[in-house]
Design a protein around this motif. Sequence first.
Motif, mmCIF file in Angstrom:
data_model
loop_
_atom_site.group_PDB
_atom_site.id
_atom_site.type_symbol
_atom_site.label_atom_id
_atom_site.label_comp_id
_atom_site.label_asym_id
_atom_site.label_seq_id
_atom_site.Cartn_x
_atom_site.Cartn_y
_atom_site.Cartn_z
ATOM 1 N N ASN A 67 0.831 -1.205 0.000
ATOM 2 C CA ASN A 67 0.000 0.000 0.000
ATOM 3 C C ASN A 67 0.869 1.260 0.000
ATOM 4 N N GLU A 68 1.954 1.217 0.757
ATOM 5 C CA GLU A 68 2.834 2.377 0.828
ATOM 6 C C GLU A 68 3.458 2.678 -0.534
ATOM 7 N N TYR A 69 3.918 1.614 -1.208
ATOM 8 C CA TYR A 69 4.611 1.813 -2.487
ATOM 9 C C TYR A 69 3.696 1.615 -3.699
ATOM 10 N N ARG A 70 2.378 1.431 -3.449
ATOM 11 C CA ARG A 70 1.394 1.258 -4.543
ATOM 12 C C ARG A 70 1.766 0.091 -5.456
ATOM 13 N N ILE A 71 2.065 -1.034 -4.832
ATOM 14 C CA ILE A 71 2.436 -2.226 -5.602
ATOM 15 C C ILE A 71 1.230 -3.161 -5.696
ATOM 16 N N PRO A 72 0.882 -3.617 -6.896
ATOM 17 C CA PRO A 72 -0.244 -4.542 -7.039
ATOM 18 C C PRO A 72 -0.028 -5.822 -6.229
ATOM 19 N N ILE A 73 -1.113 -6.315 -5.622
ATOM 20 C CA ILE A 73 -1.092 -7.561 -4.850
ATOM 21 C C ILE A 73 -2.106 -8.515 -5.471
ATOM 22 N N THR A 74 -1.655 -9.662 -5.927
ATOM 23 C CA THR A 74 -2.574 -10.698 -6.390
ATOM 24 C C THR A 74 -2.450 -11.869 -5.432
ATOM 25 N N SER A 75 -3.502 -12.097 -4.630
ATOM 26 C CA SER A 75 -3.421 -13.236 -3.711
ATOM 27 C C SER A 75 -4.001 -14.458 -4.405
ATOM 28 N N ARG A 76 -3.430 -15.608 -4.125
ATOM 29 C CA ARG A 76 -3.912 -16.826 -4.773
ATOM 30 C C ARG A 76 -3.579 -18.049 -3.927
ATOM 31 N N GLY A 77 -4.300 -19.129 -4.243
ATOM 32 C CA GLY A 77 -4.018 -20.415 -3.620
ATOM 33 C C GLY A 77 -3.409 -21.321 -4.676
ATOM 34 N N SER A 78 -4.201 -22.318 -5.133
ATOM 35 C CA SER A 78 -3.675 -23.281 -6.103
ATOM 36 C C SER A 78 -3.736 -22.779 -7.547
ATOM 37 N N GLY A 79 -4.364 -21.647 -7.770
ATOM 38 C CA GLY A 79 -4.393 -21.092 -9.125
ATOM 39 C C GLY A 79 -5.272 -21.865 -10.093
ATOM 40 N N THR A 80 -6.371 -22.456 -9.590
ATOM 41 C CA THR A 80 -7.283 -23.190 -10.477
ATOM 42 C C THR A 80 -8.319 -22.267 -11.108
ATOM 43 N N ASN A 81 -8.143 -20.986 -10.923
ATOM 44 C CA ASN A 81 -9.071 -19.981 -11.453
ATOM 45 C C ASN A 81 -9.286 -20.130 -12.959
ATOM 46 N N LEU A 82 -10.532 -19.935 -13.392
ATOM 47 C CA LEU A 82 -10.876 -20.104 -14.809
ATOM 48 C C LEU A 82 -11.309 -18.800 -15.466
ATOM 49 N N SER A 83 -11.027 -17.663 -14.846
ATOM 50 C CA SER A 83 -11.359 -16.383 -15.474
ATOM 51 C C SER A 83 -10.152 -15.437 -15.487
ATOM 52 N N GLY A 84 -8.963 -15.996 -15.340
ATOM 53 C CA GLY A 84 -7.759 -15.158 -15.312
ATOM 54 C C GLY A 84 -7.642 -14.345 -14.042
ATOM 55 N N GLY A 85 -8.404 -14.722 -13.024
ATOM 56 C CA GLY A 85 -8.480 -13.917 -11.802
ATOM 57 C C GLY A 85 -7.200 -13.879 -10.998
ATOM 58 N N THR A 86 -6.328 -14.877 -11.163
ATOM 59 C CA THR A 86 -5.112 -14.895 -10.343
ATOM 60 C C THR A 86 -3.855 -14.663 -11.179
ATOM 61 N N VAL A 87 -4.033 -14.130 -12.391
ATOM 62 C CA VAL A 87 -2.886 -13.747 -13.215
ATOM 63 C C VAL A 87 -2.476 -12.321 -12.831
ATOM 64 N N PRO A 88 -1.212 -12.115 -12.442
ATOM 65 C CA PRO A 88 -0.789 -10.779 -11.976
ATOM 66 C C PRO A 88 -0.572 -9.840 -13.158
ATOM 67 N N VAL A 89 -1.663 -9.376 -13.724
ATOM 68 C CA VAL A 89 -1.615 -8.684 -15.016
ATOM 69 C C VAL A 89 -0.837 -7.370 -14.963
ATOM 70 N N ASP A 90 -0.772 -6.739 -13.795
ATOM 71 C CA ASP A 90 0.024 -5.517 -13.656
ATOM 72 C C ASP A 90 1.342 -5.774 -12.929
ATOM 73 N N GLY A 91 1.762 -7.038 -12.879
ATOM 74 C CA GLY A 91 2.987 -7.371 -12.158
ATOM 75 C C GLY A 91 2.784 -7.220 -10.664
ATOM 76 N N GLY A 92 3.839 -6.829 -9.957
ATOM 77 C CA GLY A 92 3.727 -6.656 -8.514
ATOM 78 C C GLY A 92 3.939 -7.959 -7.768
ATOM 79 N N ILE A 93 3.210 -8.060 -6.650
ATOM 80 C CA ILE A 93 3.430 -9.173 -5.721
ATOM 81 C C ILE A 93 2.352 -10.241 -5.907
#
Lengths: 481, 481
Positions: free
Chosen positions: A60-86
């Motif tokens: 939050n301090e450095y405005r870095i994107p955060i994509t949280s995920r578990g096993s990555g079985t998502n089927l809508s691209g929801g856990t792809v870190p499209v803006d990079g970051g963490i």
Amino acid sequence: MDKEIKGQLRAIVGDGWFLDTPNELYAYSYDATPLYQSMPDAVVMPSSVEEIAAILKVANEYRIPITSRGSGTNLSGGTVPVDGGIVLLTTRLNQLREIDQENLTATFGPGMITADLHKAVESMGLFYPPDPGSMRISTMGGNVAECAGGMRGLKYGVTKDYIMGLKAVLPTGEVIRVGGKNAKDVAGYDVTKLLVGSEGTLAVVTEITAKLLPLPPAKQTLVAYYNDLTDAARTVQRVITEKIIPATMEFLDQATMIVVEDFAKIGLPLDVQAMLIIEQDGTQLQVEQDIERIAEICRAEGAIDVRTAQTAEEGASLMAARRAALSALARVKPTTILEDATVPRARLAEMVEQVNRIAKKYSVHICTFGHAGDGNLHPTCLTDERDQEEIHRVEQAFEEIFHSAIALGGTITGEHGVGMAKAGFLELKVGASGIELMKRIKEAFDPHGIMNPGKIFAKSDRRRVVVKTNACGCQHEHNHA
Amino acid sequence: MDKEIKGQLRAIVGDGWFLDTPNELYAYSYDATPLYQSMPDAVVMPSSVEEIAAILKVANEYRIPITSRGSGTNLSGGTVPVDGGIVLLTTRLNQLREIDQENLTATFGPGMITADLHKAVESMGLFYPPDPGSMRISTMGGNVAECAGGMRGLKYGVTKDYIMGLKAVLPTGEVIRVGGKNAKDVAGYDVTKLLVGSEGTLAVVTEITAKLLPLPPAKQTLVAYYNDLTDAARTVQRVITEKIIPATMEFLDQATMIVVEDFAKIGLPLDVQAMLIIEQDGTQLQVEQDIERIAEICRAEGAIDVRTAQTAEEGASLMAARRAALSALARVKPTTILEDATVPRARLAEMVEQVNRIAKKYSVHICTFGHAGDGNLHPTCLTDERDQEEIHRVEQAFEEIFHSAIALGGTITGEHGVGMAKAGFLELKVGASGIELMKRIKEAFDPHGIMNPGKIFAKSDRRRVVVKTNACGCQHEHNHA
């Protein structure tokens, strides 16, 4: 991401739980959705809510994107870190903290595997119904983020219907507790249900309290084969208007049956147009009565063959065949795009007809299966992402499928989430006012937009975006609008 | 409110549907919550979503508070127009638009009376389970605003579990449609569930689509009497750990039984400490099996008498006696304050003991009854608002009851809402971070704070506030913090 920030993150989680080599980053650049990929700058694997809070404060301090995920079985691209970051993995928070037999609740970390929760509660005669297709590898944190569904939605509902309480970390690092073990609780807005299905765009869930039911003592499975799709759809309708609510009513079209049979060799007839797999659970006597009546309805509505599984094993193998549909389809062609159009169940036959019409119109190979009792279809396209011309037709076909679903009173996604894949279509369902409202809700949680950016809300009027990144991290985008 | 604005409102709804004489305003200055009253400046009775949108636009432009309400059966001061402004009645939008037997949904206006919905769907063999105590007069719009509960919460859940879609007007006059008839729908944030229980502070609901179930074909009622409260609580616990989920498990303590018997003359024994009324529904056979097993459990856990209703009429009369509890209690003293502390059901006995201890400590007369299966108790204080010293003790007692509920993992309100009555206690349940987050969610909907101001969020650190207004509109407040 500069060295100083990486150093802060590494200090929070400890050596070994911070990854940033190209090979390591590559492993977290995609999920189960075809056509989407993007490299993160760092991967962290925290072990506690305190570590997650500290990570979010840095982000939050450095405005870095955060994509949280578990096993990555998502089927809508929801856990792809499209803006990079963490990329923040919650898999280490996988502890089952408690099964409370008096209050009928289970409390566990977001990293717990769905099927492990099933096993743990069923060993005590209890039941957690949601059973998404990926349940053997999906995490409960992911199920909560996406409001996962499954085959038992008709009778038992979806993840949302079972989540009673959450502990979550806001982007500021503040830890909130919402809901709890109370069967009734109206103390303020229902933030619990708002977080379920919010796709990691509002907060990171760190503990989950779920409602349990008594495990039904008996279940029985029936299959019915049809020469006409509409007979199958009418059967589904008739069972419900006769006020029988089966646990499961699954539909497979001929194209899917052929592929499943080739994969699973369970003796499916391949000359029929469609099949239904219907399962009922409850007390032995009730199950027998219901299955008998359902079999009568199947025959009356034109099924050419109706079979009741004679043993629990036979029933389980039929259900396993249905569960294998996606794996079976994925073997046929290099790229398998599984969609999720959903309509009110009375419109099922019309939707199946629309899918077939659209597949023909765009000359694409679509197999359709899904949760008929929920009106939740999974038209699945077998294609090859290297053939850009065909991919373009596939995207046109899906766009028309979404429009058809909306025209039938349906929705663009029943259980897979909006993510990136549907972001361009959300307005069809919720309207411009709905999107503006949802954006303001997001800002209430995440004013700096660090939580899983690029998901749910389209960045522009682009439609499906294919993001490809090579292992060194430079991105190039193909816009297929 | 100046004449010009009143003229605009009158023009929107038409003569006869705009009220502003002191007598008319007085009628909408209170709801069913004792001790709260405040005069509105105008009352409007729109007949359509378009009229509601036009009214909200005027209110938003001139920053006029809007309190929407139906029958005013609210028990937390939620429909008292504490800052004056406009009271918006939704009672004219009472049309039943559709019962969809194929999709198992009903769609209706917010003015529809809860019991009328029950009747309409039950005549088709369908079932809308939530049954709040006020169901004969409460509107469905009010039920949605408060997330009403009732006696069938244990098995069937509450209003939230049945609301699938809403049409609503935002303060800007924009009309949004959220959810729909889809059994599965994850297109964006779940604004539907967020609006349920939002107490009129976010939007005005103008159409509701609810999920229906098949009506269970049979039901049976059992009563058990106890000489010891903890035996009754243990019975509730044991039934659930034996994996029987009855439709209803109601608890009445001796003080309540005495008052109910005096009112309803149904032959309740008055020398016992507590009674349970347990109802099961389902198929005839299942109901018989469950009721027989429940009767055994009651006896094993120390019930001194267990009776099974021999006829449906006898069962209905027992349930009616329970439903009469509030009316019966209200006859005893001038002021009846019904509270709503709720705990996880396993903590029920502890909570009842706490209530009794606290009543003794503050020398106040508290009768306790409620939904034992949900842990949702209604400690009800019989008092007299003219006795300010006693009212002060009553408020201290309730404050201690809320603290006890929270200490047991419970909540400050199970089904009555926060409104004004609990606003000062919300922080106990959701924390300062939770309140700040909820305020930001409110701002996302209502940036100018016109929607039912003064509810859910305390204006300051005041606790219970008694607001009294004379008929000419000037207010004086008594602060009992």
